[in-house]
Enzyme design. Structure first.
Site, mmCIF file in Angstrom:
data_model
loop_
_atom_site.group_PDB
_atom_site.id
_atom_site.type_symbol
_atom_site.label_atom_id
_atom_site.label_comp_id
_atom_site.label_asym_id
_atom_site.label_seq_id
_atom_site.Cartn_x
_atom_site.Cartn_y
_atom_site.Cartn_z
ATOM 1 N N HIS A 306 -33.058 -58.334 -25.064
ATOM 2 C CA HIS A 306 -32.835 -56.882 -25.150
ATOM 3 C C HIS A 306 -32.950 -56.461 -26.602
ATOM 4 C CE1 HIS A 306 -30.986 -52.931 -24.710
ATOM 5 N NE2 HIS A 306 -31.257 -53.052 -23.426
ATOM 6 N N ASP A 363 -31.834 -55.947 -15.810
ATOM 7 C CA ASP A 363 -32.860 -56.159 -14.775
ATOM 8 C C ASP A 363 -32.763 -57.513 -14.108
ATOM 9 O OD1 ASP A 363 -34.784 -54.377 -17.063
ATOM 10 O OD2 ASP A 363 -34.257 -53.658 -15.065
HETATM 11 C C1 SDX Z 1 -34.676 -52.485 -20.326
HETATM 12 O O1 SDX Z 1 -33.779 -50.393 -24.707
HETATM 13 C C2 SDX Z 1 -33.072 -50.282 -23.616
HETATM 14 O O2 SDX Z 1 -31.955 -49.837 -23.605
HETATM 15 C C3 SDX Z 1 -33.805 -50.687 -22.335
HETATM 16 C C4 SDX Z 1 -32.941 -50.814 -21.074
HETATM 17 C C5 SDX Z 1 -32.448 -49.470 -20.608
HETATM 18 O O3 SDX Z 1 -31.404 -49.441 -19.933
HETATM 19 O O4 SDX Z 1 -33.162 -48.459 -20.842
HETATM 20 O O5 SDX Z 1 -31.831 -51.670 -21.336
HETATM 21 C C6 SDX Z 1 -33.735 -51.396 -19.913
HETATM 22 O O6 SDX Z 1 -35.814 -52.210 -20.611
HETATM 23 C C7 SDX Z 1 -34.161 -53.910 -20.431
HETATM 24 C C8 SDX Z 1 -35.244 -54.904 -20.948
HETATM 25 C C9 SDX Z 1 -36.138 -55.293 -19.768
HETATM 26 N N1 SDX Z 1 -37.293 -56.095 -20.259
HETATM 27 C C10 SDX Z 1 -37.432 -57.391 -19.955
HETATM 28 O O7 SDX Z 1 -36.592 -58.062 -19.348
HETATM 29 C C11 SDX Z 1 -38.775 -57.977 -20.400
HETATM 30 C C12 SDX Z 1 -38.527 -59.302 -21.134
HETATM 31 N N2 SDX Z 1 -37.862 -59.020 -22.406
HETATM 32 C C13 SDX Z 1 -38.747 -58.935 -23.587
HETATM 33 O O8 SDX Z 1 -39.907 -58.185 -23.360
HETATM 34 C C14 SDX Z 1 -37.935 -58.546 -24.826
HETATM 35 O O9 SDX Z 1 -36.779 -59.275 -24.817
HETATM 36 C C15 SDX Z 1 -37.592 -57.095 -25.052
HETATM 37 C C16 SDX Z 1 -38.819 -56.236 -25.136
HETATM 38 C C17 SDX Z 1 -36.683 -56.593 -24.009
HETATM 39 C C18 SDX Z 1 -36.853 -57.030 -26.382
HETATM 40 O O10 SDX Z 1 -37.698 -57.482 -27.337
HETATM 41 P P1 SDX Z 1 -37.264 -57.533 -28.926
HETATM 42 O O11 SDX Z 1 -35.849 -57.234 -29.126
HETATM 43 O O12 SDX Z 1 -38.265 -56.729 -29.676
HETATM 44 O O13 SDX Z 1 -37.387 -59.029 -29.205
HETATM 45 P P2 SDX Z 1 -38.716 -59.678 -29.689
HETATM 46 O O14 SDX Z 1 -39.837 -59.258 -28.793
HETATM 47 O O15 SDX Z 1 -38.834 -59.427 -31.150
HETATM 48 O O16 SDX Z 1 -38.457 -61.241 -29.417
HETATM 49 C C19 SDX Z 1 -37.685 -62.012 -30.319
HETATM 50 C C20 SDX Z 1 -38.059 -63.459 -29.978
HETATM 51 C C21 SDX Z 1 -39.567 -63.704 -29.953
HETATM 52 O O17 SDX Z 1 -39.751 -65.079 -30.240
HETATM 53 P P3 SDX Z 1 -40.090 -65.503 -31.823
HETATM 54 O O18 SDX Z 1 -41.304 -64.681 -32.228
HETATM 55 O O19 SDX Z 1 -38.863 -65.155 -32.601
HETATM 56 O O20 SDX Z 1 -40.380 -66.980 -31.751
HETATM 57 O O21 SDX Z 1 -37.609 -63.779 -28.653
HETATM 58 C C22 SDX Z 1 -38.723 -64.058 -27.822
HETATM 59 C C23 SDX Z 1 -39.954 -63.501 -28.511
HETATM 60 O O22 SDX Z 1 -41.105 -64.238 -28.150
HETATM 61 N N3 SDX Z 1 -38.447 -63.374 -26.546
HETATM 62 C C24 SDX Z 1 -38.559 -63.949 -25.350
HETATM 63 C C25 SDX Z 1 -38.153 -62.966 -24.437
HETATM 64 N N4 SDX Z 1 -37.818 -61.848 -25.098
HETATM 65 C C26 SDX Z 1 -38.007 -62.106 -26.407
HETATM 66 N N5 SDX Z 1 -38.964 -65.181 -24.971
HETATM 67 C C27 SDX Z 1 -38.961 -65.443 -23.644
HETATM 68 N N6 SDX Z 1 -38.576 -64.532 -22.700
HETATM 69 C C28 SDX Z 1 -38.172 -63.295 -23.062
HETATM 70 N N7 SDX Z 1 -37.781 -62.417 -22.140
#
Ligand code: SDX
Length: 428
Positions: A306, A363
């Site tokens: 998140h 989710d």
């Molecule tokens: C919602 O913002 C809100 O409030 C949204 C929400 C709402 O109520 O409106 O809460 C609803 O959208 C919840 C989120 C639902 N999305 C998912 O479940 C999709 C999977 N999650 C990712 O897409 C991600 O975690 C985000 C987009 C939710 C958050 O991304 P961030 O905070 O920008 O984190 P990041 O992309 O910078 O990742 C940091 C690291 C990375 O690895 P490194 O580059 O450091 O090696 O964590 C990894 C990412 O590759 N990573 C994941 C991951 N999410 C981040 N690796 C595996 N699985 C994941 N889900």
């Protein structure tokens, strides 16, 4: 304590005010930085940038706190109804019995959609994605209610539009589910409360009397409350951006629905179910392999991570407890729940996820409950939108009441510098 920030640029110092919110959040106000220094700030994805001040929802990502108008989400999910939470988000206070009665009665008077909109809906291809249908029908509402298009017309016109949107959304969502099943659409019944009416239109049949299961009604209320608002997330920021141009509410909400559709945002609840089914059917339930592939960045674990919650998503905690309870009461034994729990345990004990603070989000468990309630997976993000609607509307209303400027972020240009125009011969 200093309430100013000093930025030194090219030998000059610039003093910037500091803003402090009611929960002691602090921000450096850079509104005048460009005029004074010609510098803008840069923050891709606005991860560290406040776009507005708001009195609606507070969340603390480190402490896992979520409050609507000062009330803890745990209390609201346990003790309030969805229509009470709608009223709270829109008006800032929980309603009295009379206020709630008037509000719910107003909603009941506007649950029907224009018959010509039903005709437009009938020609949608049956297999088209529910979010595409919802987005289209939301925008189409503006064609059927021209009297409430102009958001500057009057507070009464705006309030009528708000009531119309809240009242018709369940009808639209139920129409989409019925179309997906090839079943006849059911019209709303004024004898039912808001959530029961939605469940009746969705799961009822023309062939028999509908009996709402209190477990299902309670679960639906809880799910809608948990999704009702979440401060400046992607779709809410989109609604505010569109609203800042003084576009009407139908257009602004239609844009929010479009943003929510993305798999990194609201579309994640559908992706979570499909991911769990893939693990069951293609990975032979091998959760360790799935975690390893996520660590190798070969796949995303939907429902994890998140942008703000870096310890736990309080909504996920509530849903995890509710999930066991609802499935037990409904007598549903879903092997996907066991896979979800095993996946959660495997991820939460792995340094890769711990270091990156990747915990289950709202989710992760919601989809399992939606499935147990009888919703098909493609409908899950529509249900997210149904819950989020009062939040989007409240945030749009706040922006308009505060008369906020039109949104217009800046950029850092990285394209070609000025160059002469070549004639056709001179081009490669
Ligand atoms: C919602 O913002 C809100 O409030 C949204 C929400 C709402 O109520 O409106 O809460 C609803 O959208 C919840 C989120 C639902 N999305 C998912 O479940 C999709 C999977 N999650 C990712 O897409 C991600 O975690 C985000 C987009 C939710 C958050 O991304 P961030 O905070 O920008 O984190 P990041 O992309 O910078 O990742 C940091 C690291 C990375 O690895 P490194 O580059 O450091 O090696 O964590 C990894 C990412 O590759 N990573 C994941 C991951 N999410 C981040 N690796 C595996 N699985 C994941 N889900």
């Amino acid at each position: 304590m200093s309430d100013k920030a000093i930025i030194n640029l090219e030998g000059k110092s610039y003093e910037l005010p500091v803003i402090t919110g009611t929960e002691n959040e602090k921000a450096v106000d850079i509104s005048k930085l460009r005029a004074q220094s010609s510098y803008v700030t840069f923050d891709e994805g606005y991860k560290n940038t406040g776009a507005t001040t708001s009195g609606i929802t507070f969340l603390d990502g480190e402490k896992g706190i979520l409050r609507y108008r000062g009330y803890n989400i745990e209390d609201l999910a346990e003790k309030a109804s969805f229509t009470e939470v709608m009223y709270l988000l829109l008006n800032g206070e929980l309603p009295t019995t009379d206020q709630l009665g008037t509000f719910e009665n107003n909603l009941t008077q506007h649950t029907l959609v224009h018959e010509n909109l039903v005709k437009v809906f009938e020609v949608f291809p049956t297999g088209s994605h529910p979010m595409g249908q919802l987005m289209t029908m939301m925008a189409s509402l503006s064609s059927f209610y021209p009297d409430s298009l102009n958001p500057n017309k009057s507070p009464e016109a705006t309030n009528l539009t708000i009531i119309r949107l809240l009242a018709k959304m369940p009808t639209l969502a139920a129409m989409i589910q019925k179309k997906g099943k090839g079943h006849p659409v059911l019209y709303p019944q004024n004898k039912y409360d808001y959530v029961t009416n939605f469940l009746y239109m969705t799961f009822g049949n023309v062939t028999e009397e509908y009996h709402a299961d209190p477990v299902v009604v309670d679960a639906m209320n809880k799910l809608l409350i948990l999704h009702a608002d979440h401060e400046q997330n992607c779709s809410t920021s989109t609604v505010r951006m569109v609203g800042s141009s003084h576009a009407n509410l139908y257009a602004s909400i239609g844009a929010g629905i479009a943003a929510l559709w993305g798999p990194r945002h609201g579309g994640a609840n559908q992706e979570v179910l499909e991911m769990l089914e893939y693990i069951r059917d293609k990975d032979n339930g091998d959760v360790k392999k799935v975690v390893a592939e996520a660590k190798d960045k070969k796949r995303l674990l939907f429902g994890f991570g998140h942008r703000v919650y870096k310890n736990f998503d309080p909504r996920a905690n509530i849903l995890k407890k509710a999930c066991d309870n609802i499935l037990a009461k409904l007598g549903v034994n879903d092997p996907l729940l066991a896979i979800a729990k095993e996946l959660e345990q495997a991820a939460l004990s792995d340094p890769y996820f711990i270091e990156r603070k990747l915990y289950p989000n709202v989710d992760f468990y919601s989809g399992i409950i939606y499935k147990a309630l009888g919703f098909p997976t493609p409908m899950f993000t529509v249900l997210f939108a149904l819950g989020r609607l009062p939040g989007w509307i409240s945030q749009w209303k706040e922006l308009r009441e505060n008369n906020e400027d039109i949104g217009r972020p800046r950029q850092i240009y990285t394209g070609p510098v000025q160059r002469p125009f070549p004639d056709m011969k001179g081009r490669k």
